[in-house]
Design a protein around this motif. Structure first.
Motif, PDB file in Angstrom:
ATOM      1  N   ASP A 140      26.089 -33.887   9.776  1.00 56.08           N
ATOM      2  CA  ASP A 140      25.789 -33.254  11.148  1.00 56.08           C
ATOM      3  C   ASP A 140      25.582 -31.684  10.739  1.00 56.08           C
ATOM      4  O   ASP A 140      25.168 -30.758  11.288  1.00 56.08           O
ATOM      5  CB  ASP A 140      26.392 -33.523  12.241  1.00 56.08           C
TER       6      ASP A 140
ATOM      7  N   ARG B   4      29.794 -35.551  12.081  1.00 57.13           N
ATOM      8  CA  ARG B   4      30.003 -36.090  10.763  1.00 57.13           C
ATOM      9  C   ARG B   4      29.613 -34.867   9.717  1.00 57.13           C
ATOM     10  O   ARG B   4      29.129 -33.827  10.426  1.00 57.13           O
ATOM     11  CB  ARG B   4      29.415 -37.117  10.251  1.00 57.13           C
TER      12      ARG B   4
ATOM     13  N   THR C 117      29.516 -41.196  17.189  1.00 57.45           N
ATOM     14  CA  THR C 117      30.844 -41.532  17.198  1.00 57.45           C
ATOM     15  C   THR C 117      31.592 -40.431  18.222  1.00 57.45           C
ATOM     16  O   THR C 117      31.039 -39.184  18.467  1.00 57.45           O
ATOM     17  CB  THR C 117      31.827 -41.570  15.999  1.00 57.45           C
TER      18      THR C 117
ATOM     19  N   THR D 117      25.776 -37.249  18.416  1.00 53.38           N
ATOM     20  CA  THR D 117      26.488 -37.890  17.251  1.00 53.38           C
ATOM     21  C   THR D 117      26.749 -39.623  17.558  1.00 53.38           C
ATOM     22  O   THR D 117      26.626 -39.844  18.844  1.00 53.38           O
ATOM     23  CB  THR D 117      27.716 -37.269  16.915  1.00 53.38           C
TER      24      THR D 117
END
Length: 457
Positions: free
Chosen positions: A28, A25, A5, A3
């Protein structure tokens, strides 16, 4: 899945972040489910002997990395390193035992006109949402039977303890086809997305009853199959003939292991008035002698409460008990140091109607309740919305068995508590869950029954 973040992971021994974990997210979740759906036909059609060999290879690889995993687990969860290592090895024992299970074809009828067989087929994609108290062990409980049964998996560990579980999945994926096992980390929105996703056929969840209810509601949209192992407020009933010297060490262990952060731990003890004071003092003596502190010190036997929310809950229960006349023979106050440390605590002069008795503590706080009539003790033990486990402690084993069978819970122990094994079904009654785990009973929960009728023409 990688990811873009991250989010901080808190060390419960310091209450400060020590590393970042990937933050998924919602997109995802869709990608992970899509990968699992693509992988499902191939994995489901793989002979079970091959699936089992893959699972055993996963177990061997995890064992090779056990020291690395135990160090990660100890740091993020707070439990001593020896306990973290025990969790890893226990997880491996479960994985290997589950890999040996085989669901037979049940032949219902076979005569001159028809043969009727009952088969068990994989469901599809299983969503696993696991808790922070045993991050690796419970993830294995969810994942391995799903894989053995022929399902693919999308798993989400607790955001409090994502690291060891993520590393375990990374190790496992070197021995599994792409898409068979997928992992996501994040906050509650990711768990809710998994619970409600139309591409997921079953949810297995271990955690609180309110969250379990929410998952059940979300899963109703596509009639997801569910295995929910939820909250427990397990009662132990100590009869007047119990050998106090003999049972006290076992009760202590079953109440305080993992600092009380176990769903099926002893959460409240009803003790006959003739032996109440003696047992309470023995348990308090052991609690006062216990070494509680950071896992970084190998001399510590018990670690912190895992997170701020749970720590505040334990503190609130202790404060309310004292305000209502309860006495602590050991502990009862935070330890006044950095981190979420609360000492092993034994409370007396408490009773039903106090939060410390009525609510699951899930921490190192044990209420001991005096009783004079065993029927009253049984009624009070059963007067809970929870029904995970319960136990009876007595020198009269046959009498204890008869009483234990009247407990309203999924597992009843006699002169023991919280002992489980991979070949024995485990699940809750009432608000403590839906379905069972472990053994053939648990493996069946990851399958769809199909009846095949073969006409003989």
């Amino acid at each position: 899945m990688p990811t873009a973040t991250t989010f901080p992971v808190i060390d419960p021994a310091t209450a400060a972040p020590f590393i970042d974990a990937p933050l998924a997210r919602l997109a995802d979740v869709d990608a992970a489910v899509a990968a699992a759906r693509r992988a499902f036909p191939g994995w489901a059609s793989t002979p079970i002997e091959e699936r089992a060999r893959a699972v055993l290879a996963v177990a061997d690889a995890i064992e090779a990395a056990k020291d690395e995993l135990a160090a990660l687990l100890s740091r993020e969860q707070g439990k001593p390193l020896v306990s973290a290592g025990g969790e890893i090895m226990g997880a491996l024992g479960w994985a290997r035992a589950t890999a040996a299970l085989r669901l037979p074809v049940d032949v219902i009828k076979n005569d001159d006109s028809v043969r009727i067989e009952v088969h068990r087929k994989p469901l599809g994609v299983v969503g696993s949402i696991s808790p922070w108290n045993f991050p690796v062990m419970i993830a294995i409980w969810h994942i391995i039977p799903a894989l053995v049964a022929g399902n693919t998996v999308v798993m989400k560990p607790s955001s409090y303890t994502p690291l060891a579980a993520l590393r375990m999945v990374e190790i496992a994926n070197a021995h599994l086809p792409p898409g068979v096992l997928n992992s996501l980390t994040g906050e509650g929105d990711i768990g809710r997305a998994i619970a409600g996703h139309s591409g997921i056929d079953k949810i297995v969840f271990t955690g609180s009853t309110p969250t379990g209810r929410s998952i059940m509601a979300s899963g109703a949209a596509n009639l997801k199959r569910l295995t929910l192992e939820l909250g427990g407020n397990d009662a132990a009933i100590v009869l007047p003939d119990a050998d106090i010297d003999k049972i006290a060490p076992k009760l202590f262990l079953k109440a305080f292991m993992n600092s009380g952060q176990i769903c099926a731990a002893v959460k409240r003890i009803y003790v006959h008035e003739s032996v109440h004071d003696a047992l309470a003092e023995k348990l308090a003596e052991m609690a006062r002698a216990a070494s509680v502190g950071p896992a970084s010190d190998p001399g510590n036997q018990f670690g912190p409460v895992q997170n701020r929310m749970q720590f505040d809950h334990v503190c609130a229960l202790a404060d309310e008990a004292k305000a209502k006349g309860g006495r602590f023979l050991a502990g009862g106050e935070p330890m006044g140091r950095e981190g979420y440390f609360f000492p092993l605590s034994v409370a007396v002069d408490v009773s039903d109607g106090m939060r410390i008795v009525d609510e699951e503590q899930f921490g190192p706080v044990l209420p001991i309740i005096r009783y004079s009539n065993v029927e009253d003790a049984l009624a009070r033990a059963n007067a809970s919305e929870n029904g995970l486990g319960g136990s009876v402690w007595s020198a009269d084993v046959e009498g204890a068995i008869a009483l234990a069978q009247r407990l309203e819970c999924g597992t009843a122990w006699v002169n023991d508590h919280a002992s489980i094994s991979p070949d024995v079904p485990f699940g809750g009654a009432k608000q403590s869950g839906v379905g069972v785990e472990f053994g053939l009973y648990g493996l069946e929960e990851y399958t769809q029954l199909q009846t095949v009728r073969i006409a003989k023409v």
